[in-house]
Design a protein around this motif. Structure first.
Motif, short mmCIF file in Angstrom:
data_model
loop_
_atom_site.label_atom_id
_atom_site.label_comp_id
_atom_site.label_asym_id
_atom_site.label_seq_id
_atom_site.Cartn_x
_atom_site.Cartn_y
_atom_site.Cartn_z
N LYS A 745 51.66 18.61 46.27
CA LYS A 745 52.94 18.58 47.06
C LYS A 745 53.51 17.10 47.32
N ALA A 746 52.46 15.94 47.59
CA ALA A 746 52.96 14.74 47.66
C ALA A 746 53.32 14.09 46.51
N THR A 747 52.58 14.55 45.40
CA THR A 747 52.90 13.85 44.10
C THR A 747 54.16 14.28 43.66
N HIS A 748 54.42 15.51 43.54
CA HIS A 748 55.79 16.19 43.37
C HIS A 748 56.87 15.40 44.13
N ASP A 749 56.62 15.18 45.35
CA ASP A 749 57.77 14.64 46.38
C ASP A 749 57.97 13.22 45.84
N LEU A 750 57.06 12.33 45.82
CA LEU A 750 56.89 10.96 45.44
C LEU A 750 57.63 10.72 44.22
N ILE A 751 57.26 11.39 42.97
CA ILE A 751 57.74 11.20 41.78
C ILE A 751 59.39 11.66 41.73
N THR A 752 59.53 12.58 42.39
CA THR A 752 60.83 13.24 42.32
C THR A 752 61.76 12.19 43.30
N ASP A 753 61.42 11.67 44.23
CA ASP A 753 62.16 10.52 45.05
C ASP A 753 62.30 9.39 44.18
N PHE A 754 61.32 8.81 43.43
CA PHE A 754 61.34 7.75 42.75
C PHE A 754 62.29 8.12 41.66
N LEU A 755 62.44 9.16 40.77
CA LEU A 755 63.14 9.54 39.82
C LEU A 755 64.76 9.59 40.28
N ASN A 865 61.32 11.74 27.68
CA ASN A 865 60.88 13.09 27.63
C ASN A 865 61.30 13.97 28.79
N GLY A 866 62.22 13.26 29.71
CA GLY A 866 62.65 14.11 30.88
C GLY A 866 62.79 13.19 31.94
N ASP A 867 63.59 13.63 32.99
CA ASP A 867 64.17 12.75 34.16
C ASP A 867 63.72 13.49 35.43
N SER A 868 63.07 14.57 35.22
CA SER A 868 62.64 15.18 36.62
C SER A 868 60.93 15.56 36.45
N PHE A 869 60.46 15.81 37.60
CA PHE A 869 58.77 15.83 37.77
C PHE A 869 58.52 17.09 36.85
N GLU A 870 59.30 18.24 36.88
CA GLU A 870 58.74 19.43 36.04
C GLU A 870 59.03 19.26 34.73
N GLU A 871 59.93 18.44 34.19
CA GLU A 871 60.18 18.11 32.72
C GLU A 871 58.82 17.36 32.27
N LEU A 872 58.61 16.39 33.13
CA LEU A 872 57.63 15.36 32.50
C LEU A 872 55.95 16.02 32.64
N TYR A 873 55.98 16.83 33.69
CA TYR A 873 54.80 17.46 33.94
C TYR A 873 54.51 18.53 32.95
N ARG A 874 55.56 19.13 32.31
CA ARG A 874 55.65 20.22 31.46
C ARG A 874 55.14 19.63 30.11
N ASN A 875 56.11 18.56 29.80
CA ASN A 875 55.94 18.02 28.30
C ASN A 875 54.66 17.35 28.36
N SER A 876 54.04 16.49 29.47
CA SER A 876 52.53 15.81 29.28
C SER A 876 51.52 17.03 29.09
N ASP A 877 51.81 17.93 29.90
CA ASP A 877 50.74 18.93 29.65
C ASP A 877 50.85 19.64 28.27
N LYS A 878 51.98 19.84 27.60
CA LYS A 878 51.90 20.19 26.22
C LYS A 878 50.95 18.99 25.28
N ALA A 879 51.18 17.86 25.51
CA ALA A 879 50.26 16.66 24.86
C ALA A 879 49.13 16.81 25.47
N LEU A 880 48.70 17.06 26.39
CA LEU A 880 47.21 17.39 26.96
C LEU A 880 46.70 18.46 26.19
N TYR A 881 47.41 19.61 26.03
CA TYR A 881 47.02 20.83 25.10
C TYR A 881 46.64 20.42 23.88
#
Length: 902
Positions: A745-755, A865-881
């Motif tokens: 949760k803290a990670t989501h909030d910190l990255i969202t606020d920064f973006l 590759n995205g300007d929100s936490f959700e987009e970046l998390y989703r796309n980085s997860d695809k690269a991880l996969y």
């Protein structure tokens, strides 16, 4: 009337009454029948009044609901019109975010009634009058606005806080092209005033809901206040009457219909009228408790019962009187003369019968007349020669003789004259007399009733003197005294109004005249009119109001308006006496007293130091401190210089700039002018040993009533223990308990606020999703304790590799995230990622030499590759996969081709 009674009683001496026999049994039966019929009629009346009262209250309920609905619609229309007109102010602006545009936005913000007004650019970025940007591109109403339409949004949740809001929007044009949007944000709670319309003596209440039952505004008396989410959920446990149901209500609201229904909740019965507002599918629910209607009906029944009992009581009394005189009539009237004397003595004043001759000799004199002049009957014969004129004052005797001589037969004449009493005193009497013929002997006679009016005469003289004193006093006073006639709505000034307000002696449409000519300040206009309406109410005897008036010279002064009612029972009218009393000096004294009270309260509190500053003159007035390092040696220096010295000596280095931004003279004056009179700030101080501790500073801004200088009063409290506890709680809420990295949760909030920060959203950042390879095998082989040790060492390794400004977090299990802020290139990102992979492979676990640690990483770039936490998390997860699938222990950047991987 008394004279005719005297004549008739006197005639009784020559007659005998007829004996009338009334059957007592018949009287008793008649009384019983009348009482029974009265109760039957009362019961029938109470039933009909209950039905009529209920219908009348339902009608009133619908009218109040209509008023509430119209009030809400009018408010919404006014707000939209304001935004449309304001948007035209930016017509043909080349740059909406220019300094000129922001200046105009500030002016519009001040003049509007919105909570805040912002400009939205075509990229979805919205900025306010301070140049602060937020991204609202997800708002659905933007499409309609950029198509050139004005309108109102649905109920939304504010990005800035958790309140519910409505957004009014209008397009901004440049050469017929929409180049931006002007939005006005109005918090739902601000609309509560639209439903605060008093009804049913303050017992009724109104709620605003949506068609689906969601509560928009809940009245303070409403049951929906405890269940704010949905009105239908609240009514689910209600018992409806007359075949009505919750489903009927839902269907009728869905179809846009209106009506009334009765229901019972928690043993309380209510009547509710519902009708559409025609604004965002809203509905008004106007409700009144049954107890209010029952009170109205009960009041009517109580009055009816009292009236019935009075009628029965009077009827019984009349029957008793009739029975009594019926028994008396059976006897002969043999003491007529004694009866005449008793009647004459019972009449107020005195009664005399005179013979019509030169001196008007007395034929009959009552004891009341003897009491007036202070003589006995024998003394009257001796002193006044037993005639009327001899008792009259010599100066009035000729006038009395002329009036009596000219009197016509059977005509009542009134005359007022003086009489000399036995004690030599002069008294005034009012004599009402009639000339007639004695029915016994046929001779002309004069019947007179004399009333002592000395006190009345004295009261008249006192009233004349009192009026003269009042006139002289009013000429000397500075107060304004006037009479108000509520029937004609006219004001007549008793005192001279002077040149202060230049008022006419008589003002038609009096209260309205004060408003239309700007004499009463706008904020008091409504209460001023209501005062005059209230004093017109028969139940109001006196009312007062403190208000501001504008004199003819433009000066604003405080006045106390007092209105007292006077009922004119003779002319059946109602008047009021009013005064305007100048209390400007008293108000100034009150303000000074309040300021001193605040100062004393702060001095007696647990403040470690207090400061009083004259911001207008840029100087300290007085200071107080319990600590030596807060003491100010020289108060003669300017406030700005002393503030900078204090900042350099006692403020924690990281807090100096925020402290100066808030406490500087220019900011405090700006806050006062913007209406913020109380400021609160928290920061760290340094004690005598250089150790930091947390303090709070509360600053009250006020104007000196004597010279209108702007002053600031600040007191500082030690909140170190409380603040450190708050920070510890905040730290624990943001951290993973095993690794002490940021949690999900803290990670989501910190990255969202920064973006979402306009100052950093355009920078290049990297989002790394990290997953340990074969971590499950370690857990299965060595157990979870060994697995926890691996996770702890991995977290330490990651924090040592990445920068302090980067966000390192554990998302759960063996999944980690790193957010690298403001990176220069992909080369730098890849270099750090490979460094982390290498460092992880060097990790070992004690006594477990066969444990091999490696990790796979997926990397997404912001904003590419995205300007929100959700987009970046989703796309980085695809690269991880993809990294896992193609061999593990590697770092892979996200590409669009990875979207099709499964």
């Amino acid at each position: 009337m008394y004279i005719n009674l005297i004549i008739e009683v006197n005639c009784l001496q020559s007659f005998k009454s007829k004996i009338v026999k009334i059957g007592s049994e018949l009287s008793i039966i008649g009384i019983i029948l009348i009482i029974l019929l009265s109760f039957v009629f009362f019961y029938n009346f109470s039933q009909k009044s209950a039905v009529l009262t209920e219908d009348a209250n339902k009608t009133q309920l619908s009218e109040i609901a209509l008023q509430t609905s119209n009030h809400v619609k009018t408010k919404a229309s006014d707000l939209l019109n304001f935004i449309e007109y304001a948007a035209e102010e930016f017509f043909n602006y080349e740059k909406l975010d220019s300094t000129e545009s922001i200046t105009k936005l500030k002016l519009i913000n001040k003049s509007g009634s919105f909570d805040r007004i912002r400009i939205v650019l075509p990229d979805g970025k919205s900025f306010d009058e301070n140049g602060n940007y937020i991204d609202i591109s997800k708002r659905s109403y933007l499409t309609d606005a950029f198509n050139g339409n004005s309108g109102v949004s649905d109920v939304l949740e504010s990005i800035l806080n958790s309140s519910k809001i409505i957004v009014y929007y209008a397009p901004i044009y440049n050469d017929s092209k929409v180049v931006g949007i002007l939005t006005g944000v109005y918090e739902i709670n601000s609309l509560s005033a639209a439903t605060d319309m008093s009804s049913f003596g303050g017992n009724g209440f109104a709620d605003i809901i949506q068609v689906d039952g969601d509560v928009i505004i809940a009245s303070k008396n409403s049951g929906l206040r405890d269940m704010r989410e949905n009105a239908f959920s609240y009514l689910a446990n209600a018992e409806f009457e007359n075949g009505f149901s919750l489903e009927n209500l839902k269907n009728e609201i869905k179809n846009g219909e209106n009506g009334v229904f009765e229901y019972t909740v928690n043993d309380n019965k209510y009547y509710t009228y519902y009708m559409p507002v025609d604004e965002n599918d809203w509905y008004v629910m106007q409700t009144v408790p049954e107890t209010v209607i029952a009170t109205h009906t009960g009041y009517i029944n109580d009055i009816s019962m009292i009236l019935l009992l009075k009628v029965i009581f009077i009827f019984v009394i009349v029957i008793i009187i009739i029975s009594y005189y019926s028994r008396l009539s059976r006897k002969k009237i043999d003491h007529a003369k004694q009866l005449l004397n008793n009647v004459l003595n019972a009449i107020p004043g005195g009664v005399v019968k005179c013979l019509v001759n030169n001196d008007y000799k007395f034929a009959l004199v009552s004891d009341g007349f003897l009491n007036i002049i202070g003589y006995t009957k024998n003394e009257l014969v001796e002193k006044s020669n037993d005639n009327l004129l001899a008792s009259v004052h010599p100066d009035d005797r000729m006038m009395v003789r002329m009036v009596l001589s000219a009197q016509n037969s059977d005509k009542v004449t009134e005359l007022e004259y003086r009489i000399i009493t036995s004690a030599g005193n002069i008294i005034w009497v009012l004599n009402k007399c009639v000339r007639t013929t004695d029915k016994i002997d046929g001779n002309p006679c004069l019947y007179c009733t004399c009333i002592d009016t000395t006190n009345t005469k004295k009261a008249q003289q006192d009233l004349i003197l009192s009026n003269e004193r009042f006139r002289m006093a009013m000429e000397q006073t500075s107060n304004i005294v006037f009479e108000y006639d509520s029937e004609t709505d006219k004001i007549h000034f008793v005192t001279r109004t002077g040149s202060y307000y230049r008022l006419l002696p008589i003002i038609a449409h009096g209260p309205s005249y004060f408003i239309e000519n700007g004499i009463v300040c706008d904020e008091f206009a409504e209460n001023f009119i209501n005062c005059f309406k209230s004093i017109s109410n028969p139940n109001t005897n006196m009312i007062s109001l403190i208000l501001k008036l504008k004199r003819a010279d433009g000066k604003i002064v405080w006045n106390k308006l007092t209105l007292s009612s006077i009922n004119d029972y003779i002319n059946n009218s109602r008047h009021s006496i009013g005064t305007f009393e100048d209390i400007t000096q008293e108000k100034k004294a009150q303000l000074q007293h309040k300021r001193e009270e605040k100062y004393r309260s702060a001095m007696l509190s647990d403040a470690i130091s207090t400061y009083e500053v004259n911001l207008t003159n840029d100087c300290y007035i007085k200071t107080f401190s319990k600590e030596n390092n807060y003491h100010i040696e020289n108060l003669n220096e300017s406030y700005g210089n002393i503030l900078k010295k204090l900042c350099d000596s006692i403020i924690y280095p990281e807090d100096k700039i925020p402290f100066l931004n808030i406490s500087n003279r220019e900011n405090l004056i700006s806050e006062y002018e913007n209406g913020r009179l109380v400021l609160y700030n928290e920061y760290r101080h340094l004690d005598e040993n250089g150790q930091a501790f947390w303090v709070s500073c509360t600053t009250n801004l006020l104007s000196d009533p004597e010279n209108e200088d702007i002053k600031a009063f600040s007191y500082i409290k030690n909140i170190d223990a409380i603040k450190r506890k708050e920070l510890a709680i905040k730290y624990n809420s943001e951290r993973d308990p095993l690794t002490e990295l940021y949690n999900r949760k803290a990670t989501h909030d910190l990255i969202t606020d920064f973006l979402s920060n306009p100052n950093t959203s355009s920078e290049k950042n990297a989002f790394l999703s990290i997953d340990l390879d074969s971590f499950k095998l370690i857990n299965d082989k060595y157990g979870h304790v060994a697995g926890d040790e691996v996770l702890t060492r991995v977290s330490i390794c990651l924090k040592s590799v990445f920068r302090n400004t980067d966000i390192v977090a554990r998302m759960g299990g063996d999944e980690f995230v790193v957010f690298m802020k403001s990176v220069e290139s992909k080369v730098d990102i890849l270099s750090k990622a490979l460094e982390a992979c290498t460092a992880l492979k060097k990790l070992t676990i004690d006594s477990k030499s066969d444990v091999y640690i490696s990790a796979s990483m997926g990397i997404a770039l912001s904003p590419i590759n995205g300007d929100s936490f959700e987009e970046l998390y989703r796309n980085s997860d695809k690269a991880l996969y993809y990294a896992k699938k193609t061999g593990k222990d590697r770092c892979v950047f996200y590409t669009s081709e990875m979207d099709n991987l499964t």
